[in-house]
Design an enzyme around this catalytic site. Structure first.
Site, PDB file in Angstrom:
ATOM      1  N   GLU A  93      31.536  31.444  49.359  1.00 53.16           N
ATOM      2  CA  GLU A  93      32.962  31.495  49.647  1.00 53.16           C
ATOM      3  C   GLU A  93      33.471  32.902  49.389  1.00 53.16           C
ATOM      4  O   GLU A  93      33.081  33.538  48.406  1.00 53.16           O
ATOM      5  CB  GLU A  93      33.614  30.521  48.655  1.00 53.16           C
ATOM      6  CG  GLU A  93      34.965  30.059  49.038  1.00 53.16           C
ATOM      7  CD  GLU A  93      35.458  29.006  48.026  1.00 53.16           C
ATOM      8  OE1 GLU A  93      34.763  27.998  47.822  1.00 53.16           O
ATOM      9  OE2 GLU A  93      36.522  29.224  47.467  1.00 53.16           O
ATOM     10  N   CYS A 338      38.547  29.133  42.609  1.00 55.14           N
ATOM     11  CA  CYS A 338      37.170  29.579  42.790  1.00 55.14           C
ATOM     12  C   CYS A 338      36.229  28.400  43.038  1.00 55.14           C
ATOM     13  O   CYS A 338      36.129  27.488  42.229  1.00 55.14           O
ATOM     14  CB  CYS A 338      36.776  30.327  41.523  1.00 55.14           C
ATOM     15  SG  CYS A 338      35.054  30.609  41.310  1.00 55.14           S
TER      16      CYS A 338
HETATM   17  S1  SF4 Z   1      34.814  30.736  35.866  1.00 56.12           S
HETATM   18 FE1  SF4 Z   1      32.899  30.429  34.716  1.00 56.12          FE
HETATM   19  S2  SF4 Z   1      31.751  28.854  35.882  1.00 56.12           S
HETATM   20 FE2  SF4 Z   1      33.385  29.655  37.229  1.00 56.12          FE
HETATM   21  S3  SF4 Z   1      32.387  31.253  38.434  1.00 56.12           S
HETATM   22 FE3  SF4 Z   1      33.384  32.256  36.666  1.00 56.12          FE
HETATM   23  S4  SF4 Z   1      31.772  32.339  35.069  1.00 56.12           S
HETATM   24 FE4  SF4 Z   1      31.100  30.864  36.622  1.00 56.12          FE
END
Ligand code: SF4
Length: 350
Positions: A93, A338
């Site tokens: 993504e 995300c």
């Molecule tokens: S927030 Fe934590 S689990 Fe999510 S992509 Fe970033 S490092 Fe990885």
């Protein structure tokens, strides 16, 4: 670097490669121009190259190395999210976030992520693999093409933990900087914190880039170790003090101030006393904190705090001399958090 992929290589590397193929060095410069400036996706489309050579390159499986865009979502604020397919069938993504002055691309550094942060959609699926340089660079070219605009800023805040893929991340920063003309100062690498990797990153960046000029953003998300471990399970192996000490070390090695990220989760880490504790911890850092209001995802118990709580948190930090900015969520109507988009797509096709 994968032997047959040309995206991600510098002009000198492409000249050397052309010479190794029995051609003049200027053929390498032509390919460079078509890959980075014209955004060509196939070597057979580089019409300035002799036709016979193009056929041979194709037969030998040399390729540009671009990814395939399989889905595109445009939110009401023009934030554009792309799902890109890699050659081995993985889906990543990437997001283009426009304002009047800038176009920021939020890039992924891994397929999935092993860090398992509790509030994150990407962390739920674990790690499939790290991305190669060309797969990181492609994301910026794909956003440029989809939005018909040159990206001005890059943030490594998509899927994955960049410090678990430092070599490829730094190679792609070189490429963004030199080949796509994006200043290192407009590039941010965001990490949740992986033991022993910060000094390593500084060393490697100086070796590969000459000077580490990009911004390092360290995600704290809590004012103390206990709460941090609740939100970020991997934090148990990286005590808070050790993390901050590594940030000091990084600053002394690179001369670049570290900035901090703090995601605000309703009634978990958003109280004024949390802000006061955080300010005390960061005393003497001359730090900048980016507050991020949590972007709710399905299957999660976390909630976004009300704006007045966020503002109260911010005021406590400011009164204690900490520079603060509040990141406004963009593209909320298209699963902006995300990893959300990818998870939704994988659920639909599986
Ligand atoms: S927030 Fe934590 S689990 Fe999510 S992509 Fe970033 S490092 Fe990885």
């Amino acid at each position: 670097m994968v032997r047959d992929v040309l995206l991600g290589r510098s002009t000198t590397e492409l000249e050397d490669w052309a010479i190794a193929q029995g051609q003049n060095a200027f053929r390498g410069r032509q390919i460079y121009d078509w890959i980075y400036n014209k955004g060509v996706k196939s070597l057979t489309d580089i019409t300035v190259l002799p036709k016979q050579w193009r056929v041979e390159l194709d037969a030998q499986n040399f390729r540009v190395g671009r990814l395939r865009c399989i889905r595109r979502f445009v939110a009401s604020d023009a934030t554009t999210k792309l799902l890109l397919a890699t050659d081995d069938g993985e889906i990543i993504e990437t997001v283009g976030i426009p304002t009047n002055q800038r176009l920021t691309v939020c890039v992924s550094s891994q397929v999935g992520c092993p860090m398992a942060c509790r509030f994150c959609a990407t962390g739920k699926g674990g790690l499939q693999r790290s991305l190669a340089t060309h797969e990181i660079v492609d994301q910026v070219l794909s956003v440029r093409e989809a939005m018909d605009r040159r990206p001005s800023h890059i943030v490594f805040m998509g899927m994955g933990e960049p410090l678990l893929n430092s070599e490829m991340v730094l190679e792609s920063i070189r490429c963004f900087n030199i080949d796509l003309g994006i200043s290192q100062r407009r590039i941010t690498v965001s990490t949740i914190g992986v033991p022993k990797t910060l000094p390593q990153l500084a060393e490697l960046a100086i070796k590969k880039l000459g000077r580490a000029q990009f911004t390092l953003a360290v995600s704290l998300h809590a004012p103390n170790q206990r709460l941090r471990e609740e939100l970020i399970p991997t934090a148990h192996s990286y005590p808070y003090d050790a993390l901050l000490s590594d940030c000091h070390h990084y600053l002394s090695m690179t001369g670049r101030r570290v900035s901090f990220e703090y995601i605000l989760l309703k009634e978990l880490n958003d109280r004024p006393e949390h802000a006061a504790e955080l300010a005390d911890r960061l005393g003497g850092f001359q730090s900048h904190i980016n507050l991020i209001a949590y972007n709710p995802i399905e299957e999660q118990e976390f909630k976004r705090p009300a704006l007045r709580r966020i503002e109260a948190f911010r005021r406590v930090l400011e009164r204690r001399g900490v520079a603060v900015s509040l990141r406004v969520s963009r593209g909320l109507d298209q699963n902006a958090a995300c990893g959300q988009l990818r998870r939704q797509h994988v659920a639909e096709v599986s």
